[in-house]
Design an enzyme around this catalytic site. Structure first.
Site, PDB file in Angstrom:
ATOM      1  N   GLY A  53       0.819  -1.206   0.000  1.00  0.00           N
ATOM      2  CA  GLY A  53       0.000   0.000   0.000  1.00  0.00           C
ATOM      3  C   GLY A  53       0.851   1.253   0.000  1.00  0.00           C
ATOM      4  O   GLY A  53       0.597   2.201  -0.760  1.00  0.00           O
ATOM      5  N   HIS A  54       1.879   1.280   0.845  1.00  0.00           N
ATOM      6  CA  HIS A  54       2.803   2.417   0.845  1.00  0.00           C
ATOM      7  C   HIS A  54       3.505   2.551  -0.507  1.00  0.00           C
ATOM      8  O   HIS A  54       3.672   3.654  -1.029  1.00  0.00           O
ATOM      9  CB  HIS A  54       3.874   2.236   1.920  1.00  0.00           C
ATOM     10  CG  HIS A  54       3.351   2.224   3.323  1.00  0.00           C
ATOM     11  ND1 HIS A  54       3.340   1.080   4.089  1.00  0.00           N
ATOM     12  CD2 HIS A  54       2.816   3.200   4.099  1.00  0.00           C
ATOM     13  CE1 HIS A  54       2.847   1.371   5.284  1.00  0.00           C
ATOM     14  NE2 HIS A  54       2.509   2.641   5.312  1.00  0.00           N
ATOM     15  N   GLY A  70      -3.246   7.163   1.478  1.00  0.00           N
ATOM     16  CA  GLY A  70      -4.098   6.055   1.089  1.00  0.00           C
ATOM     17  C   GLY A  70      -5.545   6.259   1.503  1.00  0.00           C
ATOM     18  O   GLY A  70      -5.831   6.775   2.582  1.00  0.00           O
ATOM     19  N   GLU A  71      -6.466   5.834   0.648  1.00  0.00           N
ATOM     20  CA  GLU A  71      -7.886   5.883   0.988  1.00  0.00           C
ATOM     21  C   GLU A  71      -8.255   4.891   2.077  1.00  0.00           C
ATOM     22  O   GLU A  71      -9.344   4.975   2.647  1.00  0.00           O
ATOM     23  CB  GLU A  71      -8.733   5.626  -0.260  1.00  0.00           C
ATOM     24  CG  GLU A  71      -8.682   6.753  -1.271  1.00  0.00           C
ATOM     25  CD  GLU A  71      -9.608   6.527  -2.445  1.00  0.00           C
ATOM     26  OE1 GLU A  71     -10.286   5.473  -2.472  1.00  0.00           O
ATOM     27  OE2 GLU A  71      -9.651   7.393  -3.336  1.00  0.00           O
TER      28      GLU A  71
END
Length: 276
Positions: free
Chosen positions: A31-32, A143-144
């Site tokens: 994700g990062h 991030g969402e």
């Protein structure tokens, strides 16, 4: 990739413009790296920070045991083409006598995570504001998965007039739907399998909306999924307005399902657009 641990070093290595910035607390996952990839595609220079921010952790939370592995993170960022890593100490970020706090008021910080974790968003806003002032990026990437945090930061940027764009990047998930989080490392193999109930509850609500059911019926479907795992202690499950986060009585475009709660080993959160 250059590494700075002090503010003076950071400023010495930054260009005058064209900076895409990804603030993180480290222990990086895909994700990062999706944030870094987006920043790399849209900016000539990419800076990443790694700082576990004590101001956003409440009493009894996991500040001291939050996973850390700077050498592993450094290698991942170098491979991803990051230009500059800023990894300050607590003392560098908050020098002796530091007493300023940034507070975003209203429903965006009073509800949901703000209610469960008092003071959390003040800590987030304070550290992000300080990082924005130190780095001076043109764009910053979040991030969402932490949807409420994303809205709080956008609100702070608008209100204070920071000259930058806040870019939201879609949540990255495992194949079974679990949202990637550094805290997933806390989960036992058995709990890891059960942790998909957050995503499945959100999917159940989205499916109810697609069937033409109302918000109340959609929430009932989500609640039924969460009850499949009795050891999961729900903090909240709601369908909210995508900009204000106020709970909805009927669906509006972009309506967001949000869920959070605790397993014995860790607290997890997730969200999903449930009405297009």
């Amino acid at each position: 990739m250059r590494i700075a641990t002090r503010v003076a070093e950071l400023r010495a290595h930054l260009p005058r413009g064209g900076v895409g910035f990804v603030p993180t607390m480290g222990y990086l996952h895909r994700g990062h790296l999706a944030l870094v990839e987006r920043a790399r595609a849209e900016n000539p220079f990419v800076a990443v920070s790694i700082f576990v921010n004590p101001l956003q952790f409440g009493p009894g939370e996991d500040f001291h045991r939050y996973p850390r592995d700077l050498e592993r993170d450094r290698a991942l960022l170098e491979e991803a083409g990051v230009d500059l890593l800023f990894a300050p100490s607590v003392e560098e970020m908050y020098p002796k006598g530091f007493s300023t706090r940034v507070q975003v008021e209203g429903p965006l910080t009073a509800l949901w995570e703000g209610e469960v974790r008092p003071g959390h968003f003040q800590g987030v806003a304070t550290v992000v504001a300080r990082l924005f002032l130190l780095v001076g990026p043109d764009r910053a990437y979040f991030g969402e998965k932490d949807y409420q945090q994303l809205l709080v930061i956008r609100k702070m940027v608008r209100d204070l007039g920071f000259p930058l764009e806040v870019v939201g990047v879609p949540t990255v998930r495992e194949e079974d739907g679990l949202a990637l989080s550094s805290r997933n490392v806390y989960l036992s193999p058995e709990t890891r399998k059960k942790a998909t109930i957050l995503y499945r509850a959100l999917l159940a609500m989205r499916e109810a909306a697609r069937e033409g059911l109302g918000v109340g019926e959609a929430l009932e479907r989500g609640e039924a999924v969460l009850k499949e795992v009795p050891e999961f202690k729900k903090d909240y499950l709601a369908i909210v307005h995508p900009e204000t986060l106020l709970p909805l009585s009927r669906f509006v475009p972009g309506a967001r399902g949000i869920v959070a709660g605790r397993f014995p080993e860790a607290r997890l959160i997730d969200n999903l657009e449930v009405y297009p």
